[in-house]
Scaffold this active site. Structure first.
Site, PDB file in Angstrom:
ATOM      1  CD  GLN A   1      -2.926   6.138  -3.338  1.00 27.21           C
ATOM      2  OE1 GLN A   1      -3.135   7.053  -4.136  1.00 27.21           O
ATOM      3  NE2 GLN A   1      -2.823   6.332  -2.048  1.00 27.21           N
TER       4      GLN A   1
ATOM      5  CG  ASP B   1      -5.395  -0.814  -3.234  1.00 27.38           C
ATOM      6  OD1 ASP B   1      -5.834  -1.976  -3.116  1.00 27.38           O
ATOM      7  OD2 ASP B   1      -5.195  -0.059  -2.278  1.00 27.38           O
TER       8      ASP B   1
ATOM      9  CB  SER C   1      -8.651   0.298  -2.616  1.00 30.93           C
ATOM     10  OG  SER C   1      -7.825   0.298  -1.487  1.00 30.93           O
TER      11      SER C   1
ATOM     12  CE1 TYR D   1      -5.403  -3.837   4.382  1.00 29.39           C
ATOM     13  CE2 TYR D   1      -3.012  -3.860   4.210  1.00 29.39           C
ATOM     14  CZ  TYR D   1      -4.259  -3.990   3.623  1.00 29.39           C
ATOM     15  OH  TYR D   1      -4.355  -4.266   2.295  1.00 29.39           O
TER      16      TYR D   1
ATOM     17  NE  ARG E   1      -4.416  -1.279   1.046  1.00 33.33           N
ATOM     18  CZ  ARG E   1      -5.595  -1.430   1.612  1.00 33.33           C
ATOM     19  NH1 ARG E   1      -5.732  -1.236   2.894  1.00 33.33           N
ATOM     20  NH2 ARG E   1      -6.645  -1.761   0.886  1.00 33.33           N
TER      21      ARG E   1
HETATM   22  P1  NAD Z   1      -9.551  -3.769   5.901  1.00 32.06           P
HETATM   23  O1  NAD Z   1     -10.518  -4.202   4.869  1.00 32.06           O
HETATM   24  O2  NAD Z   1      -8.423  -4.656   6.294  1.00 32.06           O
HETATM   25  O3  NAD Z   1     -10.376  -3.438   7.255  1.00 32.06           O
HETATM   26  C1  NAD Z   1     -11.525  -2.633   7.246  1.00 32.06           C
HETATM   27  C2  NAD Z   1     -11.518  -1.722   8.453  1.00 32.06           C
HETATM   28  O4  NAD Z   1     -11.785  -2.464   9.644  1.00 32.06           O
HETATM   29  C3  NAD Z   1     -10.182  -1.026   8.706  1.00 32.06           C
HETATM   30  O5  NAD Z   1     -10.374   0.385   8.644  1.00 32.06           O
HETATM   31  C4  NAD Z   1      -9.791  -1.471  10.103  1.00 32.06           C
HETATM   32  O6  NAD Z   1      -9.128  -0.463  10.856  1.00 32.06           O
HETATM   33  C5  NAD Z   1     -11.154  -1.791  10.701  1.00 32.06           C
HETATM   34  N1  NAD Z   1     -11.152  -2.617  11.928  1.00 32.06           N
HETATM   35  C6  NAD Z   1     -10.394  -3.696  12.208  1.00 32.06           C
HETATM   36  N2  NAD Z   1     -10.720  -4.179  13.435  1.00 32.06           N
HETATM   37  C7  NAD Z   1     -11.715  -3.392  13.925  1.00 32.06           C
HETATM   38  C8  NAD Z   1     -12.466  -3.391  15.118  1.00 32.06           C
HETATM   39  N3  NAD Z   1     -12.267  -4.281  16.095  1.00 32.06           N
HETATM   40  N4  NAD Z   1     -13.421  -2.425  15.288  1.00 32.06           N
HETATM   41  C9  NAD Z   1     -13.631  -1.513  14.319  1.00 32.06           C
HETATM   42  N5  NAD Z   1     -12.949  -1.461  13.158  1.00 32.06           N
HETATM   43  C10 NAD Z   1     -11.996  -2.394  12.961  1.00 32.06           C
HETATM   44  O7  NAD Z   1      -8.892  -2.373   5.556  1.00 32.06           O
HETATM   45  P2  NAD Z   1      -9.020  -1.477   4.240  1.00 32.06           P
HETATM   46  O8  NAD Z   1     -10.364  -0.859   4.218  1.00 32.06           O
HETATM   47  O9  NAD Z   1      -8.583  -2.220   3.047  1.00 32.06           O
HETATM   48  O10 NAD Z   1      -7.917  -0.358   4.516  1.00 32.06           O
HETATM   49  C11 NAD Z   1      -7.759   0.301   5.729  1.00 32.06           C
HETATM   50  C12 NAD Z   1      -7.068   1.635   5.464  1.00 32.06           C
HETATM   51  O11 NAD Z   1      -5.846   1.469   4.737  1.00 32.06           O
HETATM   52  C13 NAD Z   1      -7.835   2.631   4.607  1.00 32.06           C
HETATM   53  O12 NAD Z   1      -8.865   3.280   5.212  1.00 32.06           O
HETATM   54  C14 NAD Z   1      -6.723   3.578   4.209  1.00 32.06           C
HETATM   55  O13 NAD Z   1      -6.481   4.534   5.218  1.00 32.06           O
HETATM   56  C15 NAD Z   1      -5.558   2.675   4.077  1.00 32.06           C
HETATM   57  N6  NAD Z   1      -5.283   2.454   2.647  1.00 32.06           N
HETATM   58  C16 NAD Z   1      -4.120   2.937   2.138  1.00 32.06           C
HETATM   59  C17 NAD Z   1      -3.841   2.768   0.793  1.00 32.06           C
HETATM   60  C18 NAD Z   1      -2.575   3.290   0.189  1.00 32.06           C
HETATM   61  O14 NAD Z   1      -1.869   4.006   0.847  1.00 32.06           O
HETATM   62  N7  NAD Z   1      -2.279   2.942  -1.032  1.00 32.06           N
HETATM   63  C19 NAD Z   1      -4.725   2.094  -0.024  1.00 32.06           C
HETATM   64  C20 NAD Z   1      -5.912   1.609   0.513  1.00 32.06           C
HETATM   65  C21 NAD Z   1      -6.174   1.795   1.869  1.00 32.06           C
END
Ligand code: NAD
Length: 393
Positions: free
Chosen positions: A127, A130, A133, A227, A122
């Protein structure tokens, strides 16, 4: 470089790894495309939409793979399909190697260069590739629509001559890519939204979408690569205790919480479901990885005490046109890294290529997968011969 795109064979899968809109991009990068006949049918792209843009259509797998350098798919092939891929070719898909170690073994034996989009680092340069996402965006949007459709009341507020209808109260648990999209969609439909996530960065993101962030007296849990980190059972028990009254007050709860490579955290217990009003709805977007709700079952509605619990199963496939379009763009960007002067030449000094590679030239290159295979190996060995009686401690 020659790319082959088979028709997806998994039950209910309607997405496809290449859509007509991306063919121009691939051709410009020196990539020829052959698709299996009807590969785009689930996403409503007929064969002639591909041929009109210079792609070839193959009637079956043997002609599809003639001269193929790279096979592009959405889902991982079955073990049987992997045995029919051309030896030594590359494979790009959402492989999820930990989910099927037997498949990894077959890919290694057949010297297939398997690259998994779910392992993409990530970093900002990645991006546009991805796929997790892009597909989570579709899932979050659909999740909010399903909540609105299942709920026996309006999402928006209405002021009518017959009386005022208050807006629905939606609670989103997990505000990552899918959660934020669910929040945005529920807000567009007029619901009042509250949301919670363990990552500290999510507070401002939630607020920027016009939702309220639920403050819980819990420490934040930041893992690697954006994450969440893995949480202890003690943390989760405390979280469930604190979130209980938020769940009981909501008309619809959309759960999206996930920890990469682990079972989804349990956030909503059966007891919490029993405390909800009849007619309320839970949409569990983590149902396929164990579920955030104790009662959810992937792919079906469960009704308990008048509360409908929808366990999501491959929701991205239910919007195949845009899910495929975004996925095909992600793939096209990654393929651009593989091709130099029209030939397939992956550069393993590139952290995107090294990071996504699971197997190559007969070796398992992904460390986590190698560890899982090593751990699984002893179970397959025959039982050691009984030690003679006197040698036992
Ligand atoms: P994911 O699908 O692994 O998880 C979904 C969400 O669940 C996450 O936000 C995580 O914090 C949350 N979670 C885990 N345990 C929890 C709990 N007990 N209670 C409540 N929430 C909980 O994650 P995702 O959506 O693929 O990505 C998370 C973050 O990564 C994004 O929001 C973003 O900030 C970041 N991201 C960065 C890039 C990049 O830099 N290229 C790309 C995509 C996402």
């Amino acid at each position: 470089m020659h790319v082959a795109v088979p028709r997806e064979s998994a039950a209910g899968e309607r997405r496809v790894a290449a859509v007509p809109e991306v063919l121009g991009r691939l051709t410009a990068a020196g990539i020829d495309v052959t698709i299996e006949t009807q590969a785009g049918a689930g996403a409503l792209h007929p064969d002639d939409a591909y041929t009109a843009l210079g792609a070839t259509v193959a009637p079956d797998w043997s002609s599809l793979f003639e001269g193929a350098d790279v096979v592009c798919k959405v889902q991982a092939p079955s073990v049987e399909e992997a045995g029919r891929l051309p030896e030594g070719c590359a494979l790009v898909c959402l492989l999820q190697p930990a989910a099927d170690l037997e498949l990894v073994r077959v890919l290694t034996e057949r010297r297939i260069g398997a690259f998994s989009l779910d392992l993409l680092p990530r970093i900002s340069r990645a991006q546009a590739m991805d796929a997790l996402s892009s597909q989570a965006t579709v899932t979050g949007y659909r999740g909010a629509l399903i909540a609105a459709e299942r709920l026996p009341r309006f999402f928006p507020m209405f002021m009518t001559a017959a009386g005022t209808v208050p807006p629905a109260k939606v609670l989103v648990l997990g505000a990552g890519v899918a959660g934020l999209q669910a929040i945005a969609t529920a807000r567009r439909l007029g619901a009042v939204v509250r949301a919670y996530d363990v990552r500290p960065a999510s507070r401002d993101e939630v607020k920027s979408l016009g939702a309220a962030f639920v403050e819980l007296e819990l420490e934040t849990q930041e893992g690697q690569g954006g994450y969440a980190g893995e949480q202890s059972e003690e943390f989760l028990a405390r979280q469930r205790e604190l979130i209980g009254k938020e769940v009981a007050a909501a008309d619809a709860v959309i759960t999206t919480a996930a920890i990469p490579g682990r079972r989804a955290p349990l956030l909503v217990t059966a007891e919490m479901v029993h405390a909800m009003r009849a007619g309320s709805v839970i949409v569990d977007l983590a149902a396929e990885t164990g579920g955030n709700c104790e009662l959810s079952e992937a792919g079906r509605d469960v009704v308990v005490n008048g509360v409908t619990i929808y366990g999501a199963s491959n929701l991205a496939s239910s919007m195949p046109i845009h899910a495929s379009f975004l996925y095909a763009r992600n793939i096209a960007e990654l393929l651009g890294l593989f091709v130099h002067d029209g030939a397939f030449t992956p550069d393993f000094d590139d952290e995107i290529i090294a990071g996504t590679c699971v197997t190559f030239a007969g070796e398992v290159r992904n460390e986590a997968t190698r560890r899982l295979l090593d751990d699984a190996e002893p179970a397959q060995q025959p039982e050691p011969a009984q030690q003679p009686e006197e040698a036992k401690p």
